[in-house]
Write an enzyme that holds these catalytic residues in place. Sequence first.
Site, PDB file in Angstrom:
ATOM      1  N   LYS A   7      -1.678 -16.063  10.935  1.00  0.00           N
ATOM      2  CA  LYS A   7      -3.062 -15.827  10.767  1.00  0.00           C
ATOM      3  C   LYS A   7      -3.946 -16.800  11.607  1.00  0.00           C
ATOM      4  O   LYS A   7      -4.136 -16.217  12.951  1.00  0.00           O
ATOM      5  CB  LYS A   7      -3.351 -16.430   9.412  1.00  0.00           C
ATOM      6  CG  LYS A   7      -2.874 -15.445   8.132  1.00  0.00           C
ATOM      7  CD  LYS A   7      -3.177 -15.659   6.977  1.00  0.00           C
ATOM      8  CE  LYS A   7      -2.898 -14.923   5.906  1.00  0.00           C
ATOM      9  NZ  LYS A   7      -3.524 -13.777   5.263  1.00  0.00           N
ATOM     10  N   TYR A  50       2.142 -16.953  -2.764  1.00  0.00           N
ATOM     11  CA  TYR A  50       2.105 -15.626  -1.968  1.00  0.00           C
ATOM     12  C   TYR A  50       3.094 -15.859  -0.637  1.00  0.00           C
ATOM     13  O   TYR A  50       2.655 -16.645   0.173  1.00  0.00           O
ATOM     14  CB  TYR A  50       1.074 -15.015  -2.025  1.00  0.00           C
ATOM     15  CG  TYR A  50       1.091 -13.753  -1.220  1.00  0.00           C
ATOM     16  CD1 TYR A  50       1.710 -12.606  -1.734  1.00  0.00           C
ATOM     17  CD2 TYR A  50       0.486 -13.555   0.070  1.00  0.00           C
ATOM     18  CE1 TYR A  50       1.689 -11.202  -1.245  1.00  0.00           C
ATOM     19  CE2 TYR A  50       0.716 -12.273   0.548  1.00  0.00           C
ATOM     20  CZ  TYR A  50       1.311 -11.183   0.073  1.00  0.00           C
ATOM     21  OH  TYR A  50       1.261  -9.878   0.765  1.00  0.00           O
ATOM     22  N   ASP A 101       5.619 -22.515   3.521  1.00  0.00           N
ATOM     23  CA  ASP A 101       4.854 -21.368   4.159  1.00  0.00           C
ATOM     24  C   ASP A 101       3.434 -21.895   4.420  1.00  0.00           C
ATOM     25  O   ASP A 101       2.702 -21.888   3.638  1.00  0.00           O
ATOM     26  CB  ASP A 101       5.025 -20.370   3.161  1.00  0.00           C
ATOM     27  CG  ASP A 101       3.991 -18.923   3.582  1.00  0.00           C
ATOM     28  OD1 ASP A 101       3.205 -19.061   4.616  1.00  0.00           O
ATOM     29  OD2 ASP A 101       4.220 -17.904   2.670  1.00  0.00           O
TER      30      ASP A 101
HETATM   31  N1  PMP Z   1       2.282 -16.111   3.580  1.00  0.00           N
HETATM   32  C1  PMP Z   1       1.122 -16.647   2.987  1.00  0.00           C
HETATM   33  C2  PMP Z   1       0.794 -18.104   2.434  1.00  0.00           C
HETATM   34  C3  PMP Z   1       0.062 -15.856   3.102  1.00  0.00           C
HETATM   35  O1  PMP Z   1      -1.186 -16.158   2.693  1.00  0.00           O
HETATM   36  C4  PMP Z   1       0.184 -14.569   3.678  1.00  0.00           C
HETATM   37  C5  PMP Z   1      -0.915 -13.456   3.862  1.00  0.00           C
HETATM   38  N2  PMP Z   1      -1.885 -13.635   3.059  1.00  0.00           N
HETATM   39  C6  PMP Z   1       1.599 -14.313   4.155  1.00  0.00           C
HETATM   40  C7  PMP Z   1       2.811 -15.171   4.053  1.00  0.00           C
HETATM   41  C8  PMP Z   1       1.839 -13.021   4.852  1.00  0.00           C
HETATM   42  O2  PMP Z   1       1.291 -12.815   6.217  1.00  0.00           O
HETATM   43  P1  PMP Z   1       1.184 -11.351   7.010  1.00  0.00           P
HETATM   44  O3  PMP Z   1       0.030 -10.951   6.080  1.00  0.00           O
HETATM   45  O4  PMP Z   1       0.606 -11.816   8.157  1.00  0.00           O
HETATM   46  O5  PMP Z   1       2.422 -10.840   6.829  1.00  0.00           O
END
Ligand code: PMP
Length: 429
Positions: free
Chosen positions: A267, A151, A239
């Site tokens: 995060k 994701y 990511d």
């Molecule tokens: N990449 C990963 C691996 C994530 O877990 C998330 C959010 N769960 C995101 C990107 C997107 O981050 P945001 O919700 O701060 O846009």
Amino acid sequence: MISAQGKKSTTLSEQLSIKLAELVPGGVNSPFRSFEEVGGHTIFLRSAKGSKVFDVDGNSYLDYLGAWGPAILGHCHPAVIEACQKALACGPVFGAPCELELEFAQLLTQAIPSLEQVRFVNSGAEAVMTSIRLARGATGRDKIILFEGCYHGHSDPTLASRKHSVSSGIPHSYAQNGLLVAFNNLEALEKCLQEHRNEIACAIIEPVPGSMGVIAPEPGYLQGVRKLCTTYGVVLIFDEVLSGFRVAFGGAQGIYGVRPDLTCYGKAIAGGMPVGVYGGSKELMSHLMPTGKVYQAGTFSGNPVTMAGGIATIKELMKPVVFASLEVLSSRFFEGIQSQIDRLGVPVRLQRAGSLFAIVFAPRPVKNYSDSLLIDKHAYAKFFHSLLQNGIYMVPSAIDAACISAAHTKEEIDYTIEKIELALRSSFH
Ligand code: PMP
């Protein structure tokens, strides 16, 4: 108040859920927050402190959601709150550079070897979206490789692929540029790279995927991905929005010894402030405007309050004692849960990486997206509600990662392990 089902509302949370759903679709500002998968109404929180969250009905919960990742130091860490308040009092946004941007950039580039330069944005999705644009701009190619089950937030390029349509509203033509390969499978990656030689800008991967159970890469897998990307001239993007500072200090790239070309963080790096960061070599980053031709902008990007929260968080995480105690707590927790699972002999796996974990109701370990389809969501829903009744807030999704924080105490962990035993029993009745 009477709900749509004609049932009498009993709690303020329930009443607020109904009211908010009239004004905000589904009563949530992000679909992950809804209790669609586990059932029941959402719980409205009023405050959070350390390892606990407090709802509008006066209940407190031991928190393992961790705000979906950010609360690595626990909620409202005093050093973070003090730094953010100080920055807020000086002005929350200037629209011009500030000293705190320099300090945060210095901290991150010193802490993470693959980052020579960074750009601050406001969310993980923004960091990912712009990294992909940067890779496309730098290579002059359109196609991107995505890994099944990983994701990357809600931007169009990462939701569009030939195999899966995650969302409507994305032009079909986008899917032609999203090539999907299985995680933990180097052959599939190589085949894709060969088939689309000289067409692929980047491969974007969660080095430790957190949205299909917490999955560890097979030994040598990430190194293999690195090698293949280098061979085929494809930009490798890690990511680490979720894995960053959770799997280990800096993220997965440190422990697996793999240097991506670009990395995205978010995060946990800013103590709860809205943040995203992406970065890599000076050469690649020089393609960004104003030095290069790839556009990225943002009114709130690098704002002083987020920067202050980030600096305070990373400085805390740099104290060896913080990570050491997080590891001690995590080990105690996971050993305790594992022994409950073993004792009860239930078809449940504990999948963990650092302070991220998933309690996966599956007959076999989840190593990729196809395995994750075997997860028993119904049993997990019972597990979730049993814990909630005992004052423990777990992640309201059978496949997403839950988190432990440095603010949890041994006593709280032992209490949770005890209640997990009860919850596991209730899940299989
Ligand atoms: N990449 C990963 C691996 C994530 O877990 C998330 C959010 N769960 C995101 C990107 C997107 O981050 P945001 O919700 O701060 O846009």
